[in-house]
Design a protein around this motif. Sequence first.
Motif, PDB file in Angstrom:
ATOM      1  N   GLU A 164       1.078  -1.737  -0.262  1.00 19.03           N
ATOM      2  CA  GLU A 164      -0.174  -0.278  -0.089  1.00 19.03           C
ATOM      3  C   GLU A 164       0.936   1.138  -0.056  1.00 19.03           C
ATOM      4  N   LEU A 165       1.886   1.263   1.086  1.00 18.98           N
ATOM      5  CA  LEU A 165       2.445   2.973   1.008  1.00 18.98           C
ATOM      6  C   LEU A 165       3.407   2.998  -1.050  1.00 18.98           C
ATOM      7  N   LEU A 166       3.713   1.061  -1.200  1.00 18.08           N
ATOM      8  CA  LEU A 166       4.688   1.963  -2.680  1.00 18.08           C
ATOM      9  C   LEU A 166       3.747   2.579  -3.681  1.00 18.08           C
ATOM     10  N   MET A 167       2.689   1.739  -3.901  1.00 14.65           N
ATOM     11  CA  MET A 167       1.143   2.160  -4.061  1.00 14.65           C
ATOM     12  C   MET A 167       1.118   3.754  -4.555  1.00 14.65           C
ATOM     13  N   LYS A 168       0.964   4.395  -2.788  1.00 17.48           N
ATOM     14  CA  LYS A 168       0.903   5.344  -2.818  1.00 17.48           C
ATOM     15  C   LYS A 168       1.764   6.436  -3.296  1.00 17.48           C
ATOM     16  N   LEU A 169       3.212   5.569  -3.122  1.00 18.03           N
ATOM     17  CA  LEU A 169       4.447   6.529  -3.579  1.00 18.03           C
ATOM     18  C   LEU A 169       4.864   6.517  -4.818  1.00 18.03           C
ATOM     19  N   THR A 170       4.059   5.800  -5.876  1.00 18.81           N
ATOM     20  CA  THR A 170       4.111   5.302  -6.776  1.00 18.81           C
ATOM     21  C   THR A 170       2.989   6.788  -7.346  1.00 18.81           C
ATOM     22  N   GLU A 171       2.105   6.560  -6.636  1.00 15.96           N
ATOM     23  CA  GLU A 171       1.060   7.937  -7.605  1.00 15.96           C
ATOM     24  C   GLU A 171       1.221   9.003  -7.395  1.00 15.96           C
ATOM     25  N   GLU A 172       2.676   8.843  -6.704  1.00 13.59           N
ATOM     26  CA  GLU A 172       3.125  10.363  -5.734  1.00 13.59           C
ATOM     27  C   GLU A 172       3.922  11.527  -6.936  1.00 13.59           C
ATOM     28  N   THR A 173       4.676   9.965  -7.396  1.00 13.68           N
ATOM     29  CA  THR A 173       5.907  10.503  -8.330  1.00 13.68           C
ATOM     30  C   THR A 173       5.008  10.708  -9.293  1.00 13.68           C
ATOM     31  N   GLY A 174       6.243  12.578  -9.723  1.00 12.80           N
ATOM     32  CA  GLY A 174       6.140  12.796 -11.121  1.00 12.80           C
ATOM     33  C   GLY A 174       6.260  12.312 -12.609  1.00 12.80           C
ATOM     34  N   PRO A 175       6.347  12.869 -13.388  1.00 14.42           N
ATOM     35  CA  PRO A 175       6.325  13.101 -14.210  1.00 14.42           C
ATOM     36  C   PRO A 175       8.137  13.081 -14.215  1.00 14.42           C
ATOM     37  N   ASP A 176       8.662  13.597 -13.396  1.00 14.12           N
ATOM     38  CA  ASP A 176       9.844  14.545 -13.407  1.00 14.12           C
ATOM     39  C   ASP A 176      11.202  12.902 -12.498  1.00 14.12           C
ATOM     40  N   GLY A 177      10.211  11.980 -12.072  1.00 17.89           N
ATOM     41  CA  GLY A 177      10.213  11.561 -10.842  1.00 17.89           C
ATOM     42  C   GLY A 177      10.823  11.597  -9.615  1.00 17.89           C
ATOM     43  N   THR A 178      10.394  12.493  -9.135  1.00 14.80           N
ATOM     44  CA  THR A 178      10.055  13.175  -8.093  1.00 14.80           C
ATOM     45  C   THR A 178       9.436  13.515  -7.221  1.00 14.80           C
ATOM     46  N   VAL A 179       9.142  12.743  -5.781  1.00 17.12           N
ATOM     47  CA  VAL A 179       7.884  12.881  -5.223  1.00 17.12           C
ATOM     48  C   VAL A 179       7.423  14.138  -3.924  1.00 17.12           C
ATOM     49  N   ASP A 180       6.849  15.348  -4.360  1.00 13.20           N
ATOM     50  CA  ASP A 180       6.557  16.188  -4.085  1.00 13.20           C
ATOM     51  C   ASP A 180       6.079  16.427  -3.013  1.00 13.20           C
ATOM     52  N   GLN A 181       5.307  15.989  -2.181  1.00 12.04           N
ATOM     53  CA  GLN A 181       4.818  16.079  -0.754  1.00 12.04           C
ATOM     54  C   GLN A 181       5.155  14.764  -0.355  1.00 12.04           C
ATOM     55  N   ILE A 182       5.256  14.030   1.621  1.00  7.62           N
ATOM     56  CA  ILE A 182       5.300  12.470   1.726  1.00  7.62           C
ATOM     57  C   ILE A 182       4.725  12.216   2.958  1.00  7.62           C
ATOM     58  N   GLY A 183       4.672  13.610   3.618  1.00  6.19           N
ATOM     59  CA  GLY A 183       4.550  13.410   5.200  1.00  6.19           C
ATOM     60  C   GLY A 183       2.979  13.259   5.292  1.00  6.19           C
TER      61      GLY A 183
END
Length: 503
Positions: A164-183
Amino acid sequence: PMNKNTQREASTNIQNYSLWEPTNKRVRPLAKVSSLVNLISPSKNVRRFGQTIQSMSLRGDSKSPGLSLKAGSKASGPTPTKRRSSVLWSETLDVHQKSSFSTKEIKRQEAIFELYRGEQDLIEDLQLARKAYHDPMLKLLIMTEEELAHIFGDLDAYIPLHQELLMKLTEETGPDGTVDQIGQIVIDWLPGLKAYKNYCSNQLAAKALLDQKKQDKRVQDFLQRCLESPFSRKLDLWSFLDIPRSRLVKYPLLLREILKHTPPDHPDVASLDRAITIIQEILSDINMRKGESECQYYIDKLEFLDEKQRDPLIDDCKVLLCHGELRNKSGSRLHVFLFSELLVLTRPVTRNDRSCFQVYRQPIPVRDLALEDLQDGEIRMGGSFRGAFTNGEKAKNVFRVSSLDPSHGQSHTLHVSNVYHKQQWLNGLRTAMAQQHGAPAQPRESVPEKHRSPSISAAICDAETDENCPPPSAGPKLRPQTLSKTRLDQKLQGSLRRKETGV
């Protein structure tokens, strides 16, 4: 010429022999089968299974199929151990992409990527524990289903949690490969970790059962063959079973690293602070449960010579401050337990293939304890052959405990293996005595780094519970000794408040 029956019999013999005859055919990749046990028949013995498992990797890398040796050919070296990828986030970018990020942002994304990759590795290890160890041992009747359930716990139930955490991090990853907010993602996900409370509480008993089963030659042979196989990465079974615990204590470190590289004005700062607080509370709760479980585990293993020896205070003990092997003045080995209410000296014994601890003397209530720190060379220890004809050897790392209750009339001079363990015992005894007497504990004395035991002073505790008091540490550890100091401090503060208010 052979008739049809003779030809059929010869064909059957050749097929049977081919199970053992060397071959150059590619081994079927494991990734294409649902379980390791599907590769063999239940009637095959462990030896045959071991020869099969050593010739393949768990993931079934088609570029390196397992090849058996031809008869008379020169033996090749051991199969290389599979290694995990250690690619950094920045290495996934091209030159133009990398130049568009600041150094601080790259470090932040590296920390987030580390969290992401860690979840991937954990899921893979949990699946491996099931496919490569649990299922084959069950299918081959190496262990019973009940024994395996006791050792493995509910490992399968935790896989969806981390997916579940892996899926949420993947969904939050932008086209440039960055994750803006993770908190906020982490805040919403962390409560699920409370499911590990029972698993961590059962680890001591699970490890004891696994060690007991290792005396069985079939279990021993199976685990050794797995250890020698590439998929194990030279880790034994317990290392895989302990990975969830070691992962838990890393979450605060990972979140602090992300926060460290997050700009002060970033909206993620407040969320990360909150996430760190939540994970520390969860770990503290798990730690408390684990400590109580370990305490009860050893209480159940105490063997009293008679009912008079069983002090009623043993039922009030909820914390095991420290325990380990010490020697008395005569050189005899004792296993000493310092519970929150009692000091218990025992001798390890075996009863009907069950290890237990026979109580050596009447347990001493902590409230009646007197402690004396003995200087090196102050006393002489006996017990050796040479000591029987001389005055003994001057001892180092020695302290004395005695009972203030005249009816007990006990005094024990105890020898510890090194100066660091001695200081940890002294600190534990002083803390317990201060809590009982309602007085502030004396400041803990530090020990030079060169005397410290690596297994104890490590920032993240290793799998097995250390047999001596742990060092003080600010970080959360899934260890009952760390818990015990916290709980004793809380009790001490409560006692002082009641004393001041006259309650």
